[in-house]
Design a protein around this motif. Structure first.
Motif, short mmCIF file in Angstrom:
data_model
loop_
_atom_site.label_atom_id
_atom_site.label_comp_id
_atom_site.label_asym_id
_atom_site.label_seq_id
_atom_site.Cartn_x
_atom_site.Cartn_y
_atom_site.Cartn_z
N SER B 339 -9.64 38.09 69.78
CA SER B 339 -8.92 37.13 68.93
C SER B 339 -9.82 35.97 68.50
O SER B 339 -9.48 35.23 67.58
CB SER B 339 -7.69 36.60 69.67
OG SER B 339 -8.10 35.94 70.86
N ASP B 340 -10.97 35.81 69.13
CA ASP B 340 -11.91 34.77 68.73
C ASP B 340 -12.82 35.31 67.63
O ASP B 340 -13.57 36.27 67.83
CB ASP B 340 -12.74 34.35 69.96
CG ASP B 340 -13.65 33.16 69.66
OD1 ASP B 340 -13.98 32.95 68.46
OD2 ASP B 340 -14.01 32.44 70.60
N ALA B 341 -12.74 34.67 66.45
CA ALA B 341 -13.52 35.14 65.30
C ALA B 341 -15.02 35.11 65.59
O ALA B 341 -15.78 35.93 65.06
CB ALA B 341 -13.20 34.29 64.08
N ASN B 342 -15.46 34.18 66.44
CA ASN B 342 -16.90 34.10 66.75
C ASN B 342 -17.37 35.39 67.43
O ASN B 342 -18.48 35.86 67.18
CB ASN B 342 -17.18 32.91 67.67
CG ASN B 342 -17.00 31.60 66.93
OD1 ASN B 342 -17.49 31.46 65.80
ND2 ASN B 342 -16.29 30.65 67.52
N LEU B 343 -16.51 35.91 68.27
CA LEU B 343 -16.87 37.15 68.98
C LEU B 343 -16.95 38.32 67.99
O LEU B 343 -17.88 39.14 68.05
CB LEU B 343 -15.82 37.44 70.05
CG LEU B 343 -16.17 38.59 70.97
CD1 LEU B 343 -17.28 38.21 71.93
CD2 LEU B 343 -14.96 39.01 71.78
N ARG B 344 -15.99 38.37 67.07
CA ARG B 344 -15.99 39.45 66.07
C ARG B 344 -17.24 39.35 65.19
O ARG B 344 -17.87 40.36 64.87
CB ARG B 344 -14.71 39.39 65.23
CG ARG B 344 -13.42 39.52 66.04
CD ARG B 344 -12.23 39.81 65.15
NE ARG B 344 -11.95 38.75 64.20
CZ ARG B 344 -11.09 37.74 64.40
NH1 ARG B 344 -10.43 37.65 65.55
NH2 ARG B 344 -10.90 36.83 63.46
N ARG B 345 -17.60 38.12 64.83
CA ARG B 345 -18.81 37.93 64.02
C ARG B 345 -20.05 38.35 64.81
O ARG B 345 -20.97 38.97 64.27
CB ARG B 345 -18.94 36.46 63.61
CG ARG B 345 -17.90 36.03 62.60
CD ARG B 345 -18.02 34.55 62.28
NE ARG B 345 -16.82 34.08 61.62
CZ ARG B 345 -16.11 33.00 61.99
NH1 ARG B 345 -16.49 32.27 63.03
NH2 ARG B 345 -15.04 32.66 61.33
N ALA B 346 -20.03 38.03 66.11
CA ALA B 346 -21.17 38.40 66.95
C ALA B 346 -21.36 39.92 66.95
O ALA B 346 -22.49 40.41 66.82
CB ALA B 346 -20.93 37.91 68.37
N PHE B 347 -20.24 40.65 67.06
CA PHE B 347 -20.35 42.11 67.02
C PHE B 347 -20.82 42.58 65.64
O PHE B 347 -21.63 43.51 65.54
CB PHE B 347 -18.99 42.75 67.37
CG PHE B 347 -18.81 42.97 68.85
CD1 PHE B 347 -19.24 44.14 69.45
CD2 PHE B 347 -18.22 41.99 69.65
CE1 PHE B 347 -19.08 44.35 70.82
CE2 PHE B 347 -18.06 42.19 71.01
CZ PHE B 347 -18.49 43.36 71.60
N ALA B 348 -20.31 41.93 64.59
CA ALA B 348 -20.70 42.34 63.23
C ALA B 348 -22.20 42.13 63.00
O ALA B 348 -22.84 42.92 62.32
CB ALA B 348 -19.88 41.57 62.20
N TYR B 349 -22.75 41.09 63.58
CA TYR B 349 -24.20 40.86 63.45
C TYR B 349 -25.01 41.75 64.39
O TYR B 349 -26.22 41.84 64.25
CB TYR B 349 -24.52 39.38 63.74
CG TYR B 349 -24.31 38.47 62.55
CD1 TYR B 349 -25.02 38.67 61.36
CD2 TYR B 349 -23.43 37.39 62.62
CE1 TYR B 349 -24.83 37.84 60.26
CE2 TYR B 349 -23.25 36.54 61.53
CZ TYR B 349 -23.95 36.78 60.35
OH TYR B 349 -23.77 35.96 59.27
#
Lengths: 342, 579
Positions: B339-349
């Motif tokens: 649910s934390d967008a930072n974590l999702r972005r981390a995976f995307a990068y």
């Protein structure tokens, strides 16, 4: 003998009932979702999975599902095969003659060649012929049919162009076969073509049969060869053969009349198994050569989790097994008159 | 040993077969492994069936050439425009069109067609999206008791001028594209009734609700208005010939044979010898290694792909066993881990897009900006994309959950579809890169049967999965709503909800103005980039192989929405010829 045949025929429904129950128990180990997956071809259809499960009754308890299947089967309705897009019974009616045709063309050479080569091998023990045939037997029994089939396709069709490719006919003859004026008397295309007076079509069908038949003959005859060789070697050293020789009988009479006849008993059993395997669908061979028999159909059905098709095929196999076993047992009596049925 | 005369005879017999082998000039020979499950358009919802149905039957309109944005009329005389606030569509129908049965096409046939589709609307068919537009419910009358025959009857009618009138409960800009799907092809009413299909009356409609008509009599004996008519069909082949009374231009290809050849090696040999003009040739790797550069073979490459695949990051994982400890203690993850967008972005990068393109797509992949095919209307190429950047990934992991993720680490259990090499490779790339950032990060991947994966992901039990979507019709709503709306089909798998995105998507599905819709979808794309609910897996680039004497099969004539596009040329057979 009549009693024996009747007893065997009465076994068919019992065998089929037991088999169907066993299969249903196995199939029931799959979840309704797993069984519904067979109806789904895409993510879009997967969106409807719950509806498919409900509409097909896949969430019903075992007795209800089995009861429904049994009730419709008893009435002659084996269900609809999604693999063939036809009712199971219609599919079997359409495809079984092709498998019988392939079995006939392959089965006779398999048995005759196996017996002949096995006899030759035994009679020439440890000579070049024997060694060559033993290598052939090892290759035939160890080479998977899909490897052999593809190799034959690649070289005899692809590289050399000596034989035609997959299917039953070339394009030009496919028109003739699919034309509504072409009458299908037996469902066996080579015979139907002859009955229609279409000799070019019949020749084409026979040419297309060469590679699948060759594949089956190489693989199955190797087994018969091995067993025949072993049996012949055993009988050739037995007392009665020695006695026959001592009586001054010629080699030919001793080898073929005395030794070979006695060596044939296990071959009868093996022939029965071979016939069962061929008739129940040479799945790999039919698939590789795009031969439209039951084997090709059930191969696809199993992959697609087409349960109606798998159940229908299992029942067909049960009938084939019982009938062939009965015929095999009857044939024992022909080969060995000591065998009695009453 | 065989006598010389016998050898000669056998050789002559064998060589004789070769003379018959080549495929004739007026005949198209297609070999495929896939089945043709049905020739009844009502039941059609798969590529194998569409390939044939789209040549036997015709729709009211279709895609213009290779475009997915422009339509051209077929059985309609012109492309109609919505009236009544987007809720009414009046269609003028072509005159002088014959069905293969000899019957004349009229408005009654079109009315019957859509009513039959709405009445049956079986679970396996694609009629749910027609019902959604015309009845406001994707269900059939068995599942939605508010659906009556009167409602179905009113949704599609013929007026006194012989025009077909659609009445929608609300505006649906995707409706035109929906009717271009070959499942909405026009049936021959009289012929269908004669075959024992639904008689079109209220008296019998209930008997046909939800009925799967895949194996219908109409499937066995189709009668369409298309350029080709069925001659015969057996277990091995389907034979079609050009329809002599076709209203359009007579095709150059007079006969078409579809042969079922399950084994790829057998198809390839037939293709290389010229016995087959087109084959189902398998993956890019296979076409490039086995067919490209061989004599007589033309490979048409760089074709658009119309599926979209994403790696889902479920924000509300409803499966205790997948969570490990269920806490951010380094031994598992909490249910709302993503649910934390930072974590999702981390995976995307963390995903190496270029490596995936190289390893899985043989260097022919394309990174998209949205989970929408780039050829579709509404696609905005200017939206930003993520790239593989370990430094940025590390920075976002450090930010996620107030630094707890970086400090404590996690164990993430992710599943992929059993047997899918592409999905497995994608997950392995992600695992390797994420675990390399911090020794406390652990990603466990394992394969799972498709049916189980579908079921568990639907109930929100899968923390991370990779799934795609292929289009039913060329409208952005079919993808954007599916992936990004909290009312969309994929929502239970991602549990990503964004109020603004929901609003934009609802607006877009009821707005008929194309520019407004494009703007809305662009907004959704930008917001999705920022929030990173999915990791966008690069799209493959299509290709096919044909014999070099086939004319009309080029990248310019390829339409990715035709059924034949998935395996073959993306054209109708009537547009092909042989030299």
């Amino acid at each position: 003998m009549v009693n024996f045949i009747i007893r065997r025929l009465l076994q068919i429904p019992l065998v089929m009932l037991a088999l169907s129950l066993l299969l249903f128990v196995i199939i029931f180990q799959l979840t309704p979702q797993q069984r519904a997956a067979g109806y789904i071809r895409s993510e879009q259809q997967a969106a409807q999975m719950d509806t498919i499960i409900r509409q097909r009754g896949l969430d019903q308890p075992f007795p209800i599902q089995y009861g429904k299947w049994l009730a419709s089967t008893v009435q002659g309705d084996l269900g609809f095969s999604r693999t063939s897009s036809k009712p199971v019974l219609d599919t079997i009616k359409e495809r079984l003659p092709s498998t019988i045709e392939l079995s006939l063309y392959a089965g006779i050479p398999i048995v005759l060649l196996g017996i002949w080569l096995g006899t030759m091998s035994a009679l020439n023990k440890d000579r070049f012929v024997d060694q060559f045939l033993r290598v052939f037997a090892v290759l035939g029994t160890s080479l998977p049919s899909f490897v052999l089939g593809i190799l034959l396709l690649k070289f005899l069709y692809g590289s050399l162009g000596w034989l035609p490719g997959p299917g039953q006919t070339d394009v030009i003859n496919t028109f003739a076969v699919l034309d509504p004026t072409f009458r299908h008397y037996t469902g066996m295309l080579s015979i139907d073509a002859m009955l229609n007076g279409r000799w070019a079509v019949a020749g084409d069908v026979l040419r297309h049969l060469v590679m699948p038949v060759l594949t089956l003959v190489i693989i199955f005859s190797a087994n018969i060869l091995k067993v025949m060789r072993a049996q012949m070697l055993e009988t050739l050293t037995s007392d009665y053969v020695r006695t026959a020789r001592a009586k001054g009988l010629g080699h030919r009479a001793v080898n073929l009349k005395h030794a070979r006849r006695n060596a044939l008993l296990p071959i009868v059993t093996l022939t029965g198994f071979t016939a069962i395997n061929l008739l129940a669908g040479a799945i790999i061979t039919e698939t590789i050569f795009a031969y439209p028999g039951v084997g090709q159909w059930v191969g696809g059905a199993a992959q697609n989790l087409d349960i109606s098709a798998v159940m229908g095929f299992a029942l067909l196999s049960a009938i084939i097994v019982v009938v062939i076993s009965t015929l095999t047992d009857l044939f024992y009596g022909v080969v060995d008159p000591r065998v009695r049925f009453d | 040993m065989m006598k010389p005369s016998r050898v000669t005879l056998l050789t002559a017999l064998l060589l004789g077969s070769v003379a018959f082998a080549a495929s004739p000039k007026d005949t198209l020979v297609i070999q495929e492994a896939s089945d043709t499950p049905t020739l009844d358009p009502t039941a059609n919802y798969d590529t194998g069936s569409s390939n044939v149905i789209e040549n036997i039957y015709e729709t009211l309109w279709t895609y213009k050439g290779s475009s997915l944005r422009d339509m051209e009329p077929v059985l309609a005389t012109a492309m109609p425009s919505f009236t009544n606030g987007g809720k009414t569509l009046v269609v003028n129908l072509r005159k002088g069109v014959k069905f293969h049965s000899g019957n004349t096409f009229s408005c009654a046939d079109a009315e019957y067609t859509f009513e039959r589709n709405l009445v049956t609307n079986s679970a396996e068919s694609g009629n749910w999206f027609l019902a959604e537009s015309l009845l406001g419910s994707s269900a059939n009358a068995n599942d939605d008791k508010t659906l009556t025959f009167a409602k179905i009857d009113k949704a599609v009618e013929c007026n006194n001028q012989g025009q077909l009138v659609f009445t929608l409960p609300k505006a649906d800009p995707a409706f035109l594209a929906k009717l271009a799907f070959s499942g909405q092809s026009i049936l021959d009413k009289q012929w269908a009734i004669k075959q024992g299909e639904w008689d079109g009356t209220e008296k019998t409609w209930k008997d046909w609700v939800g009925k799967d008509v895949q194996g219908s009599n109409l499937s066995k004996n189709p009668s369409g208005t298309g350029a080709y008519m069925l001659v015969s069909r057996d277990a091995n082949a389907i034979l079609l010939k050009a329809f002599p009374d076709y209203w359009g231009k007579q095709p150059a290809i007079k006969n078409v044979i579809l042969q079922k050849v399950p084994e790829l090696a057998a198809r390839q040999q037939a293709f290389l010898r010229g016995d087959a003009d087109m084959i189902e040739a398998g993956s890019r790797a296979n076409i490039e290694e086995q067919l490209k550069g061989k004599p007589g073979v033309v490979v048409v490459d760089n074709l658009p792909n119309t599926s979209a695949t994403g790696i889902f990051m479920n924000e509300n994982i409803k499966n205790g066993s997948a969570l490990g400890s269920g806490k951010l203690d380094g031994n598992g993850i909490p249910a709302n881990f993503f649910s934390d967008a930072n974590l999702r972005r981390a995976f995307a990068y963390s995903f190496n897009y270029a490596q995936y393109i190289k390893d899985v797509q043989q260097g022919k992949g394309k990174q998209r900006t949205m989970l929408l095919p780039d050829t579709f209307p509404g696609y905005d190429a200017k939206v930003n994309t993520y790239s593989y950047d370990p430094a940025k990934a590390k920075a976002y992991f450090q930010k996620a959950w107030g630094g707890q993720v970086w400090k404590n680490g996690f164990v993430l259990n992710a599943n992929y579809r059993a047997g899918s090499v592409a999905a497995q490779t994608a997950m392995e790339i992600l695992k390797k890169n994420v675990e390399a950032l911090n020794p406390k990060f652990k990603v466990n991947i394992q394969q799972k049967q498709w049916s189980e994966l579908l079921n568990d992901s639907k109930s929100g039990k899968e923390p991370m999965i990779i799934i795609g979507w292929a289009p039913d019709y060329a409208d952005p709503d079919n993808f954007m709503y599916t992936f990004y709306s909290s009312n969309g089909y994929y929502y239970p798998r991602s549990n990503w909800k964004d109020a603004a995105v929901d609003k934009w998507l609802e607006q877009a599905r009821t707005t008929t103005n194309a520019a407004t819709r494009n703007k809305l979808y662009s907004q959704v794309g930008k917001r999705a980039y920022e929030q990173a609910p999915y990791l966008l897996v690069p799209a493959g680039v299509g290709l096919y192989a044909v014999r070099d004497n086939l004319v009309g099969a080029t990248a310019d004539t390829y339409n990715p929405m035709l059924g034949s596009s998935t395996l073959f040329t993306g054209t109708l057979w009537k547009d092909l010829s042989k030299k």
